[in-house]
Design a protein around this motif. Structure first.
Motif, mmCIF file in Angstrom:
data_model
loop_
_atom_site.group_PDB
_atom_site.id
_atom_site.type_symbol
_atom_site.label_atom_id
_atom_site.label_comp_id
_atom_site.label_asym_id
_atom_site.label_seq_id
_atom_site.Cartn_x
_atom_site.Cartn_y
_atom_site.Cartn_z
ATOM 1 N N ILE A 19 -16.832 13.205 -14.267
ATOM 2 C CA ILE A 19 -16.915 13.843 -15.482
ATOM 3 C C ILE A 19 -16.927 15.492 -15.139
ATOM 4 O O ILE A 19 -16.301 16.292 -15.668
ATOM 5 C CB ILE A 19 -18.100 13.392 -16.532
ATOM 6 N N ALA A 20 -17.688 15.768 -14.170
ATOM 7 C CA ALA A 20 -17.762 17.128 -13.697
ATOM 8 C C ALA A 20 -16.471 17.527 -13.162
ATOM 9 O O ALA A 20 -15.943 18.514 -13.464
ATOM 10 C CB ALA A 20 -18.802 17.238 -12.717
ATOM 11 N N TRP A 21 -15.726 16.799 -12.372
ATOM 12 C CA TRP A 21 -14.173 17.112 -11.849
ATOM 13 C C TRP A 21 -13.416 17.278 -12.798
ATOM 14 O O TRP A 21 -12.466 18.025 -12.703
ATOM 15 C CB TRP A 21 -14.029 15.963 -10.630
ATOM 16 N N PHE A 22 -13.586 16.300 -13.876
ATOM 17 C CA PHE A 22 -12.550 16.428 -15.041
ATOM 18 C C PHE A 22 -12.934 17.754 -15.829
ATOM 19 O O PHE A 22 -11.845 18.324 -16.234
ATOM 20 C CB PHE A 22 -12.557 15.018 -15.858
ATOM 21 N N LEU A 23 -14.103 18.071 -15.863
ATOM 22 C CA LEU A 23 -14.426 19.510 -16.964
ATOM 23 C C LEU A 23 -13.906 20.713 -16.008
ATOM 24 O O LEU A 23 -13.378 21.589 -16.577
ATOM 25 C CB LEU A 23 -15.812 19.461 -17.044
ATOM 26 N N LEU A 26 -10.251 20.633 -16.571
ATOM 27 C CA LEU A 26 -9.841 21.503 -17.917
ATOM 28 C C LEU A 26 -10.161 22.894 -17.829
ATOM 29 O O LEU A 26 -9.247 23.737 -18.368
ATOM 30 C CB LEU A 26 -10.886 21.008 -18.929
ATOM 31 N N ILE A 27 -11.257 23.339 -17.119
ATOM 32 C CA ILE A 27 -11.425 24.830 -17.122
ATOM 33 C C ILE A 27 -10.380 25.641 -16.438
ATOM 34 O O ILE A 27 -9.851 26.642 -16.912
ATOM 35 C CB ILE A 27 -12.873 25.362 -16.512
ATOM 36 N N CYS A 41 -7.810 18.712 -9.361
ATOM 37 C CA CYS A 41 -9.159 18.002 -9.963
ATOM 38 C C CYS A 41 -9.360 16.874 -10.720
ATOM 39 O O CYS A 41 -9.988 16.228 -10.586
ATOM 40 C CB CYS A 41 -9.873 19.316 -10.788
#
Length: 120
Positions: A19-23, A26-27, A41
């Motif tokens: 989830i951290a890599w996905f966010l 997105l950023i 990412c």
């Protein structure tokens, strides 16, 4: 063994790491310049979600990939690689944690040079 390792990985932090890599992806995709980095990412997030039984092949990039890897290394890669190396070393302090530490060493390698890396 890979299935069991992946299930244990998911329960004890793999989902949060993905989830951290996905966010982060997105950023980075908010700006046009960050889209290639965001896509990497997303690739890493998929790998972090289910890492056991997968290997990384580095070095399949051209001139564009080389330039993007250099930018990645300067701005993002070295911090990520150091973080994964430290976490991997901490996991390797215990016998049970060694397989998980080895996965973090793979993430460190991918964190340094994501462009052109093949996950199989």
């Amino acid at each position: 063994m890979n299935l069991l390792g992946n299930i244990i990985w998911l329960v004890f932090g793999g989902i949060l790491a993905a989830i951290a890599w996905f966010l982060a992806g997105l950023i980075l995709c908010i700006t046009v310049i960050g889209i290639p980095f965001g896509l990497q990412c997303f690739k890493i997030a998929q790998f972090v979600l289910w890492p056991f039984g997968k290997e990384i092949e580095l070095g399949h990039f051209g001139v564009g990939g080389l330039l993007l890897n250099i930018l990645w290394l300067i701005f993002l890669g070295w911090e990520l690689a150091i973080g994964h190396l430290v976490i991997g070393a901490l996991f390797c302090l215990t016998i049970i944690g060694i397989p998980f530490g080895l996965q973090h060493f793979k993430f460190a390698m991918l964190g340094l040079i994501p462009f052109g890396a093949k996950i199989r």
